[in-house]
Design a protein around this motif. Structure first.
Motif, PDB file in Angstrom:
ATOM      1  N   PHE A  96       0.472  -1.089  -0.316  1.00 27.89           N
ATOM      2  CA  PHE A  96      -0.251   0.097  -0.243  1.00 27.89           C
ATOM      3  C   PHE A  96       0.847   1.344  -0.062  1.00 27.89           C
ATOM      4  CE2 PHE A  96      -2.056   3.497   2.393  1.00 27.89           C
ATOM      5  CZ  PHE A  96      -3.152   3.517   1.754  1.00 27.89           C
ATOM      6  N   MET A  97       2.049   0.955   0.958  1.00 29.06           N
ATOM      7  CA  MET A  97       2.747   2.098   0.967  1.00 29.06           C
ATOM      8  C   MET A  97       3.230   2.313  -0.277  1.00 29.06           C
ATOM      9  SD  MET A  97       6.017   2.365   3.446  1.00 29.06           S
ATOM     10  CE  MET A  97       7.326   1.693   2.203  1.00 29.06           C
ATOM     11  N   LYS A  98       3.729   1.907  -0.910  1.00 24.24           N
ATOM     12  CA  LYS A  98       4.480   1.952  -2.336  1.00 24.24           C
ATOM     13  C   LYS A  98       3.713   2.644  -3.674  1.00 24.24           C
ATOM     14  CE  LYS A  98       7.879  -1.201  -1.378  1.00 24.24           C
ATOM     15  NZ  LYS A  98       8.735  -2.552  -1.699  1.00 24.24           N
ATOM     16  N   GLU A  99       2.131   1.427  -3.537  1.00 22.22           N
ATOM     17  CA  GLU A  99       0.788   2.131  -4.202  1.00 22.22           C
ATOM     18  C   GLU A  99       0.895   3.660  -4.255  1.00 22.22           C
ATOM     19  OE1 GLU A  99      -0.301   0.411  -6.697  1.00 22.22           O
ATOM     20  OE2 GLU A  99       1.021  -1.429  -7.073  1.00 22.22           O
ATOM     21  N   VAL A 100       0.414   3.979  -2.870  1.00 24.79           N
ATOM     22  CA  VAL A 100      -0.276   5.499  -3.007  1.00 24.79           C
ATOM     23  C   VAL A 100       0.663   7.023  -2.472  1.00 24.79           C
ATOM     24  CG1 VAL A 100      -2.212   4.776  -2.086  1.00 24.79           C
ATOM     25  CG2 VAL A 100      -0.724   5.645  -0.641  1.00 24.79           C
ATOM     26  N   GLU A 101       2.807   5.767  -2.517  1.00 23.77           N
ATOM     27  CA  GLU A 101       3.289   7.388  -2.552  1.00 23.77           C
ATOM     28  C   GLU A 101       3.347   8.240  -3.499  1.00 23.77           C
ATOM     29  OE1 GLU A 101       6.399   6.138   0.928  1.00 23.77           O
ATOM     30  OE2 GLU A 101       7.216   5.718  -0.733  1.00 23.77           O
ATOM     31  N   GLY A 102       2.934   7.270  -5.228  1.00 26.26           N
ATOM     32  CA  GLY A 102       3.502   7.690  -6.231  1.00 26.26           C
ATOM     33  C   GLY A 102       1.502   9.040  -6.331  1.00 26.26           C
ATOM     34  N   TYR A 103       1.046   9.226  -5.573  1.00 31.49           N
ATOM     35  CA  TYR A 103       0.402  10.020  -5.906  1.00 31.49           C
ATOM     36  C   TYR A 103       0.460  11.271  -4.706  1.00 31.49           C
ATOM     37  CZ  TYR A 103      -1.285   6.307  -8.905  1.00 31.49           C
ATOM     38  OH  TYR A 103      -1.691   6.159  -9.568  1.00 31.49           O
ATOM     39  N   GLY A 104       1.656  11.367  -3.990  1.00 31.84           N
ATOM     40  CA  GLY A 104       1.343  12.756  -3.239  1.00 31.84           C
ATOM     41  C   GLY A 104       1.114  12.517  -1.139  1.00 31.84           C
ATOM     42  N   VAL A 105       1.416  10.911  -1.081  1.00 36.94           N
ATOM     43  CA  VAL A 105       0.566  10.234   0.090  1.00 36.94           C
ATOM     44  C   VAL A 105       1.905   9.660   1.333  1.00 36.94           C
ATOM     45  CG1 VAL A 105      -0.310   9.403   1.311  1.00 36.94           C
ATOM     46  CG2 VAL A 105      -1.449  10.181  -0.764  1.00 36.94           C
ATOM     47  N   LYS A 106       2.782  10.481   1.390  1.00 38.55           N
ATOM     48  CA  LYS A 106       3.500   9.926   2.524  1.00 38.55           C
ATOM     49  C   LYS A 106       3.355   9.489   3.653  1.00 38.55           C
ATOM     50  CE  LYS A 106       7.885   9.237   3.117  1.00 38.55           C
ATOM     51  NZ  LYS A 106       9.200   8.425   3.224  1.00 38.55           N
ATOM     52  N   VAL A 107       3.716   7.592   3.049  1.00 42.35           N
ATOM     53  CA  VAL A 107       3.557   6.232   4.298  1.00 42.35           C
ATOM     54  C   VAL A 107       3.836   5.864   5.313  1.00 42.35           C
ATOM     55  CG1 VAL A 107       1.962   4.826   4.002  1.00 42.35           C
ATOM     56  CG2 VAL A 107       1.153   5.944   3.148  1.00 42.35           C
ATOM     57  N   ILE A 108       4.615   6.139   5.903  1.00 45.84           N
ATOM     58  CA  ILE A 108       5.093   4.952   6.899  1.00 45.84           C
ATOM     59  C   ILE A 108       5.107   4.056   7.662  1.00 45.84           C
ATOM     60  CG2 ILE A 108       6.996   5.622   9.171  1.00 45.84           C
ATOM     61  CD1 ILE A 108       7.781   7.730   7.664  1.00 45.84           C
ATOM     62  N   ILE A 109       4.961   3.557   7.931  1.00 51.04           N
ATOM     63  CA  ILE A 109       4.007   1.829   9.413  1.00 51.04           C
ATOM     64  C   ILE A 109       4.879   1.510   9.798  1.00 51.04           C
ATOM     65  CG2 ILE A 109       3.849  -0.748   9.178  1.00 51.04           C
ATOM     66  CD1 ILE A 109       4.955  -0.945   6.100  1.00 51.04           C
ATOM     67  N   PHE A 110       4.458   1.953  10.936  1.00 53.88           N
ATOM     68  CA  PHE A 110       4.874   2.519  12.723  1.00 53.88           C
ATOM     69  C   PHE A 110       4.619   0.697  13.791  1.00 53.88           C
ATOM     70  CE2 PHE A 110       4.831   6.567  11.056  1.00 53.88           C
ATOM     71  CZ  PHE A 110       6.102   7.601  11.670  1.00 53.88           C
ATOM     72  N   ASN A 111       5.181   0.910  14.637  1.00 57.01           N
ATOM     73  CA  ASN A 111       5.495  -0.088  15.971  1.00 57.01           C
ATOM     74  C   ASN A 111       4.699   0.218  16.841  1.00 57.01           C
ATOM     75  OD1 ASN A 111       7.359   0.241  16.333  1.00 57.01           O
ATOM     76  ND2 ASN A 111       8.155  -1.894  15.687  1.00 57.01           N
ATOM     77  N   SER A 112       4.886   1.949  17.159  1.00 58.17           N
ATOM     78  CA  SER A 112       5.051   2.409  18.616  1.00 58.17           C
ATOM     79  C   SER A 112       3.924   3.451  17.903  1.00 58.17           C
ATOM     80  CB  SER A 112       5.503   2.928  18.598  1.00 58.17           C
ATOM     81  OG  SER A 112       6.262   3.772  20.281  1.00 58.17           O
ATOM     82  N   LEU A 113       2.875   3.868  18.958  1.00 55.68           N
ATOM     83  CA  LEU A 113       1.923   4.727  18.542  1.00 55.68           C
ATOM     84  C   LEU A 113       2.523   6.322  18.942  1.00 55.68           C
ATOM     85  CD1 LEU A 113      -1.024   6.109  18.377  1.00 55.68           C
ATOM     86  CD2 LEU A 113      -1.563   5.315  20.418  1.00 55.68           C
ATOM     87  N   ASP A 114       3.435   5.941  20.018  1.00 52.90           N
ATOM     88  CA  ASP A 114       3.784   7.409  20.474  1.00 52.90           C
ATOM     89  C   ASP A 114       4.697   8.070  19.051  1.00 52.90           C
ATOM     90  OD1 ASP A 114       3.109   6.635  22.816  1.00 52.90           O
ATOM     91  OD2 ASP A 114       4.645   6.940  23.788  1.00 52.90           O
TER      92      ASP A 114
END
Length: 147
Positions: A96-114
């Motif tokens: 998902f991260m790779k698919e949508v980044e081309g449309y101007g959305v920066k996505v990062i996957i985290f394992n910590s809410l903080d």
């Protein structure tokens, strides 16, 4: 109900809570609703807590979501998205991260809410409070669906 979300901070932030089994059709319906929500302002950030969810969408079907994003290029409101996912969902989140980044959305996957909140510039206590409210709302809907 697999998903509920709240638009906060005058439309600049969206907090999502996902739980249980989520079908591909439910995910697409959420994305359509989310992309057209008038409460979400341009430049908004999204915190997604999907740690308790199991997604039926395959890695190949994630391209369907990217198509939705491609249809709103230039009008896309969301610019940053922090994903909190479980191990089962991690690979799909990467796609998902790779698919949508081309449309101007920066996505990062985290394992910590903080850490996710720090990256988004969202007060972690506000995020926790909002996620608790969304979780309670989701549990109420599930309980009434069972009755």
């Amino acid at each position: 109900m697999p998903n509920t979300y709240a638009v906060i901070n005058d439309g600049s932030m969206v907090v999502e809570f996902w739980t249980g089994q989520v079908t591909h059709d439910e995910l697409l319906a959420h994305e359509r609703r989310h992309l057209s929500d008038p409460l979400i302002k341009a430049g908004a950030s999204v915190l997604v807590d999907a740690q308790r969810a199991r997604f039926g969408t395959t890695e190949e079907e994630i391209a369907d979501i990217a198509v939705l994003y491609s249809r709103v290029v230039g009008k896309l409101k969301v610019t940053r998205m922090a994903l909190l996912v479980n191990n089962e969902t991690y690979e799909r989140a990467l796609v998902f991260m790779k698919e949508v980044e081309g449309y101007g959305v920066k996505v990062i996957i985290f394992n910590s809410l903080d850490i996710a909140c720090t990256w988004l510039g969202l007060d972690v206590n506000l995020a926790r409070k909002q996620l608790q409210a969304l979780q309670a709302e989701s549990a109420q809907v599930d309980a009434s669906a069972m009755s």
